[in-house]
Design a protein around this motif. Structure first.
Motif, mmCIF file in Angstrom:
data_model
loop_
_atom_site.group_PDB
_atom_site.id
_atom_site.type_symbol
_atom_site.label_atom_id
_atom_site.label_comp_id
_atom_site.label_asym_id
_atom_site.label_seq_id
_atom_site.Cartn_x
_atom_site.Cartn_y
_atom_site.Cartn_z
ATOM 1 N N UNK A 1 23.287 17.489 -52.824
ATOM 2 C CA UNK A 1 23.312 18.574 -53.809
ATOM 3 C C UNK A 1 23.836 19.835 -53.142
ATOM 4 N N UNK A 2 24.884 20.447 -53.715
ATOM 5 C CA UNK A 2 25.589 20.024 -54.928
ATOM 6 C C UNK A 2 26.441 18.781 -54.682
ATOM 7 N N UNK A 3 26.596 17.962 -55.724
ATOM 8 C CA UNK A 3 27.386 16.754 -55.588
ATOM 9 C C UNK A 3 28.860 17.105 -55.405
ATOM 10 N N UNK A 4 29.599 16.139 -54.859
ATOM 11 C CA UNK A 4 31.032 16.363 -54.684
ATOM 12 C C UNK A 4 31.722 16.612 -56.017
ATOM 13 N N UNK A 5 31.250 15.915 -57.056
ATOM 14 C CA UNK A 5 31.860 16.085 -58.381
ATOM 15 C C UNK A 5 31.688 17.517 -58.871
ATOM 16 N N UNK A 6 30.501 18.080 -58.674
ATOM 17 C CA UNK A 6 30.253 19.462 -59.097
ATOM 18 C C UNK A 6 31.084 20.439 -58.267
ATOM 19 N N UNK A 7 31.147 20.205 -56.977
ATOM 20 C CA UNK A 7 31.941 21.095 -56.110
ATOM 21 C C UNK A 7 33.412 21.076 -56.506
#
Length: 196
Positions: free
Chosen positions: A97-103
């Motif tokens: 957290x944060x996930x790679x997708x969110x980043x």
């Protein structure tokens, strides 16, 4: 005696790949179970900490904002299913957290003028983990990370409800064994044994 030793040596010579694989599988299972036990024991106080953070307290206004989103999870007293426990261990221990997708989603999003993440986190339980919000400069980005932290908190509450039980131990071990890096390493070992 020498005949028995010769038979054993011949058997090992024919079946060495299988014996090596068997040893690796046994060692991997033992490690996954031991790791799951350590993870579960560490998760119990973390789940309790989530409850304590959201308890009524004269000073709780300083950090209890956002606890309403966990109200139903904190109130639950039922024993979680094996699938719930597996998902909880994956979320708690194999989810950055944060996930790679969110980043990636917010990497090119322009900052909102005047938005200050420290001010936005004041009075919420997320102020206890400011490192998760490093570089965040929009409300949408902050909310996405808060949603992920909520999921982790729910996972810890699920593991805490299960306690130190066999289903929790096995669910944690399965989560460790299905980690993508572990699966890749297992595939590499199988390929190496097949090629030798």
């Amino acid at each position: 005696m020498s005949g028995i030793l010769n038979m054993a040596a011949a058997y090992v010579g024919r079946r060495w790949r299988f014996l090596v694989l068997l040893c690796l599988v046994a060692g991997g299972l033992q490690y996954a179970i031991d790791l799951s036990d350590r993870q579960g024991r560490a998760d119990l106080p973390l789940g309790y900490a989530v409850r304590m953070t959201c308890e009524e307290d004269p000073e709780s206004y300083l950090w209890s904002g956002g606890c309403d989103r966990l109200k139903d999870d904190i109130a639950r007293t039922d024993k979680p299913s094996f699938l719930e426990l597996y998902r909880a261990f994956v979320t708690a221990h194999h989810w950055h957290i944060p996930t790679r997708a969110t980043s990636r989603r917010f990497a090119d999003v322009p900052c909102q003028p005047g938005y200050k993440i420290k001010e936005a986190l004041k009075g919420t339980r997320f102020i206890l983990e400011p490192e998760r919000f490093e570089g965040v400069c929009t409300p949408a980005h902050a909310r996405a990370i808060q949603d992920e932290l909520d999921e982790r908190a729910r996972a810890l509450l699920t593991i805490e409800r299960a306690g130190l039980t066999w289903p929790a131990l096995m669910a944690g071990a399965l989560a460790n064994l299905t980690e993508p890096l572990v699966l890749f390493a297992a595939a590499a070992v199988l390929l190496a044994l097949w090629l030798l």
